[in-house]
Motif scaffolding. Structure first.
Motif, short mmCIF file in Angstrom:
data_model
loop_
_atom_site.label_atom_id
_atom_site.label_comp_id
_atom_site.label_asym_id
_atom_site.label_seq_id
_atom_site.Cartn_x
_atom_site.Cartn_y
_atom_site.Cartn_z
N PRO A 168 0.81 -1.22 0.00
CA PRO A 168 0.00 0.00 0.00
C PRO A 168 0.85 1.28 0.00
O PRO A 168 0.47 2.28 -0.62
CB PRO A 168 -0.82 -0.12 1.29
CG PRO A 168 -0.91 -1.59 1.54
CD PRO A 168 0.42 -2.12 1.11
N ALA A 169 2.00 1.23 0.66
CA ALA A 169 2.84 2.43 0.74
C ALA A 169 3.67 2.62 -0.53
O ALA A 169 3.90 3.75 -0.96
CB ALA A 169 3.77 2.33 1.95
N LEU A 170 4.12 1.52 -1.14
CA LEU A 170 5.04 1.64 -2.27
C LEU A 170 4.30 1.80 -3.61
O LEU A 170 4.76 2.52 -4.48
CB LEU A 170 5.94 0.40 -2.33
CG LEU A 170 6.90 0.25 -1.14
CD1 LEU A 170 7.60 -1.10 -1.19
CD2 LEU A 170 7.92 1.38 -1.13
N GLY A 171 3.20 1.10 -3.77
CA GLY A 171 2.40 1.25 -4.99
C GLY A 171 3.01 0.56 -6.20
O GLY A 171 2.61 -0.54 -6.55
N ASP A 172 3.97 1.17 -6.85
CA ASP A 172 4.51 0.69 -8.11
C ASP A 172 5.64 -0.32 -7.85
O ASP A 172 6.68 0.04 -7.29
CB ASP A 172 5.03 1.86 -8.94
CG ASP A 172 5.60 1.42 -10.28
OD1 ASP A 172 5.37 0.26 -10.67
OD2 ASP A 172 6.28 2.23 -10.93
N PHE A 173 5.44 -1.57 -8.28
CA PHE A 173 6.44 -2.60 -8.05
C PHE A 173 7.25 -2.92 -9.30
O PHE A 173 7.91 -3.96 -9.37
CB PHE A 173 5.78 -3.87 -7.51
CG PHE A 173 5.64 -3.88 -6.02
CD1 PHE A 173 6.62 -4.46 -5.22
CD2 PHE A 173 4.57 -3.26 -5.40
CE1 PHE A 173 6.51 -4.45 -3.85
CE2 PHE A 173 4.45 -3.25 -4.03
CZ PHE A 173 5.43 -3.84 -3.24
N ALA A 174 7.21 -2.04 -10.31
CA ALA A 174 7.98 -2.27 -11.53
C ALA A 174 9.48 -2.45 -11.25
O ALA A 174 10.12 -3.31 -11.87
CB ALA A 174 7.74 -1.13 -12.53
N PRO A 175 10.09 -1.67 -10.34
CA PRO A 175 11.51 -1.88 -10.07
C PRO A 175 11.81 -3.28 -9.51
O PRO A 175 12.84 -3.87 -9.85
CB PRO A 175 11.85 -0.78 -9.05
CG PRO A 175 10.82 0.28 -9.29
CD PRO A 175 9.58 -0.45 -9.65
N LEU A 176 10.93 -3.81 -8.67
CA LEU A 176 11.14 -5.15 -8.15
C LEU A 176 10.98 -6.19 -9.25
O LEU A 176 11.74 -7.16 -9.32
CB LEU A 176 10.17 -5.42 -7.00
CG LEU A 176 10.30 -6.80 -6.34
CD1 LEU A 176 11.68 -7.00 -5.75
CD2 LEU A 176 9.23 -6.98 -5.26
N GLN A 177 9.99 -6.00 -10.11
CA GLN A 177 9.80 -6.91 -11.25
C GLN A 177 11.06 -6.94 -12.11
O GLN A 177 11.51 -8.00 -12.53
CB GLN A 177 8.60 -6.47 -12.08
CG GLN A 177 8.36 -7.30 -13.33
CD GLN A 177 7.89 -8.71 -13.04
OE1 GLN A 177 7.09 -8.93 -12.15
NE2 GLN A 177 8.41 -9.67 -13.78
N ALA A 178 11.62 -5.78 -12.36
CA ALA A 178 12.83 -5.71 -13.19
C ALA A 178 14.02 -6.38 -12.49
O ALA A 178 14.86 -6.99 -13.15
CB ALA A 178 13.16 -4.25 -13.49
N ALA A 179 14.05 -6.30 -11.16
CA ALA A 179 15.19 -6.84 -10.42
C ALA A 179 15.19 -8.36 -10.38
O ALA A 179 16.25 -8.99 -10.42
CB ALA A 179 15.20 -6.28 -9.00
N ILE A 180 14.01 -8.98 -10.30
CA ILE A 180 13.96 -10.43 -10.09
C ILE A 180 13.15 -11.17 -11.15
O ILE A 180 13.03 -12.40 -11.09
CB ILE A 180 13.37 -10.76 -8.71
CG1 ILE A 180 11.90 -10.31 -8.61
CG2 ILE A 180 14.19 -10.13 -7.60
CD1 ILE A 180 11.20 -10.75 -7.33
N GLY A 181 12.62 -10.46 -12.14
CA GLY A 181 11.67 -11.06 -13.06
C GLY A 181 12.17 -12.27 -13.81
O GLY A 181 11.42 -13.21 -14.07
N ASP A 182 13.45 -12.30 -14.21
CA ASP A 182 13.97 -13.40 -15.03
C ASP A 182 14.34 -14.63 -14.22
O ASP A 182 14.54 -15.71 -14.77
CB ASP A 182 15.19 -12.94 -15.83
CG ASP A 182 14.82 -11.92 -16.89
OD1 ASP A 182 13.63 -11.90 -17.29
OD2 ASP A 182 15.70 -11.14 -17.30
N ALA A 183 14.48 -14.48 -12.92
CA ALA A 183 14.89 -15.60 -12.07
C ALA A 183 13.70 -16.53 -11.82
O ALA A 183 12.54 -16.18 -12.01
CB ALA A 183 15.43 -15.08 -10.75
#
Length: 393
Positions: free
Chosen positions: A56-71
């Motif tokens: 709820p506080a962070l909202g946009d999780f695109a940076p996390l997706q980019a960091a771990i998405g391929d693993a």
């Protein structure tokens, strides 16, 4: 807990620099909130550490997706967490489901705590599994519980992967994991109000219309205030209101069994729902037949041939599951076997049975191990049992 942009950026950088699979878990507020959104997302990766993110506080999780998405993402009971992760904008490319792996290995207990203890000898306390994770701030003991859910998950994954390889089930597991990841979302249930607990005690189409309107009014209000419907007015209270058939709003307020935190504060809402149900012209039918075959208990009278097929095929499929060392429902769902027994394909051979199973959602490995067995069982079910020899007089 990470709830600000600078800490989030640092965590994503660390996770991107880590190595190997990424353990992911989600905490929701089921039973407290209407939505199934994530209120905490836990992530662990070797070389990076464990992080707790506040959606709820962070909202946009695109940076996390980019960091771990391929693993590869390691989850326990992935089908429960994937919808909440997707709602937050997080989508794994590949998964390893530790619960599903434990089932395929024939483990008797497959809960997270049991699997961690069996594989690593570490006991996890599950004291906060049903907590209201929308609470802010979250107590330290809850955060400790949450981080332990992912801290050991990659080690468990490695142990289970080795066991799958030892049993020759690696390809089976990979196929099952892909099926979980690619499974489409369930379509909305038709007439969801019919799942109202206790509805079987309601008689008459008009009374059912009232129950439908009360359920819909509660659902709308629950969505509006983001609260679990049952916490506003329990199912049994709605059914009690229908059965009481109050003549006035005051009479509704006098129904002792009509309980719940919103039963009186939203009395106008419930009374209006009752009036809509009494006035509506489109009355629901009393009984809705499902899209599948009837319950097997009635097959002997209604379809003796299907009854014989099911009774022959079930132990045969059970034997295959026992040979594979896994629960039979992971080999083939009971519903698939029932549907096939009720209405087998023509011509009856492994190819046609396999095609029918594929239509029902069976995976390739399941079809390969069950189709011919089912055909043989169906054929055997049509054979007359040998007659007993006559006794000599």
């Amino acid at each position: 807990m990470i709830d600000e942009a600078p800490g989030f950026a640092r965590a994503c950088t660390a996770l991107a620099a880590g190595h190997g699979p990424v353990a992911v878990d989600v905490e929701r507020a089921s039973g407290f909130r209407y939505s199934q959104r994530a209120y905490l997302i836990q992530v662990f990766r070797r070389g990076a550490g464990a992080f707790l993110f506040d959606p709820p506080a962070l909202g946009d999780f695109a940076p996390l997706q980019a960091a771990i998405g391929d693993a590869e993402w390691v989850l326990h009971a992935a089908s429960q967490d994937l919808p909440s992760l997707r709602e937050a904008g997080l989508e794994p490319a590949a998964i390893f489901d530790t619960e599903l792996a434990a089932r395929l290995l024939g483990r008797e207990r497959v809960g997270l705590g049991a699997v961690v203890e069996e594989e690593l000898g570490i006991a996890l306390a599950k004291a906060h599994s049903a907590a209201d994770w929308s609470t802010r701030p979250l107590p330290d003991s809850w955060l400790e519980y949450a981080v332990l859910d992912v801290l050991h998950l990659v080690d468990v994954r490695d142990r289970l992967a080795a066991a799958l390889a030892e049993q020759g089930k690696t390809e089976i597991a990979e196929e099952e994991f892909r099926a979980v990841l690619e499974r489409p979302a369930r379509p909305p249930r038709e007439d969801p109000w019919r799942r109202l607990s206790g509805l079987h005690t309601v008689r008459g189409r008009r009374a059912l219309a009232v129950a439908r309107e009360l359920w819909t009014a509660r659902e709308d209000y629950a969505r509006e205030v983001d609260t679990s419907p049952g916490r506003l007015v329990p199912d049994r209270a709605l059914v009690a209101a229908v059965l009481a058939d109050p003549a006035t709003k005051q009479a509704l307020a006098s129904v002792k069994e009509f309980t719940g935190r919103a039963s009186r504060s939203q009395l106008d809402r419930w009374w209006q729902a009752i009036e809509r149900g009494r006035a509506c012209s489109e009355l629901p039918i009393e009984r809705v037949s499902g899209d599948g075959p009837p319950p097997p208990r009635v097959w002997r009278d209604r379809n003796p041939a299907a009854d014989a097929r099911l009774k022959a095929a079930k132990p045969a499929v059970d034997a295959v599951a026992a040979e594979l060392g896994m629960p039979v429902e992971n080999l083939l769902t009971p519903d698939s076997l029932r549907r096939l027994s009720w209405s087998p394909p023509e011509p009856l051979d492994a190819a046609s049975v396999g095609a029918a199973l594929a239509t029902l959602g069976a995976r390739r490995w399941q079809i390969e191990r069950t189709a011919q067995t089912i055909v043989e069982a169906f054929v055997d079910s049509t054979q007359e049992p040998p007659s007993a020899p006559e006794e000599a007089s």
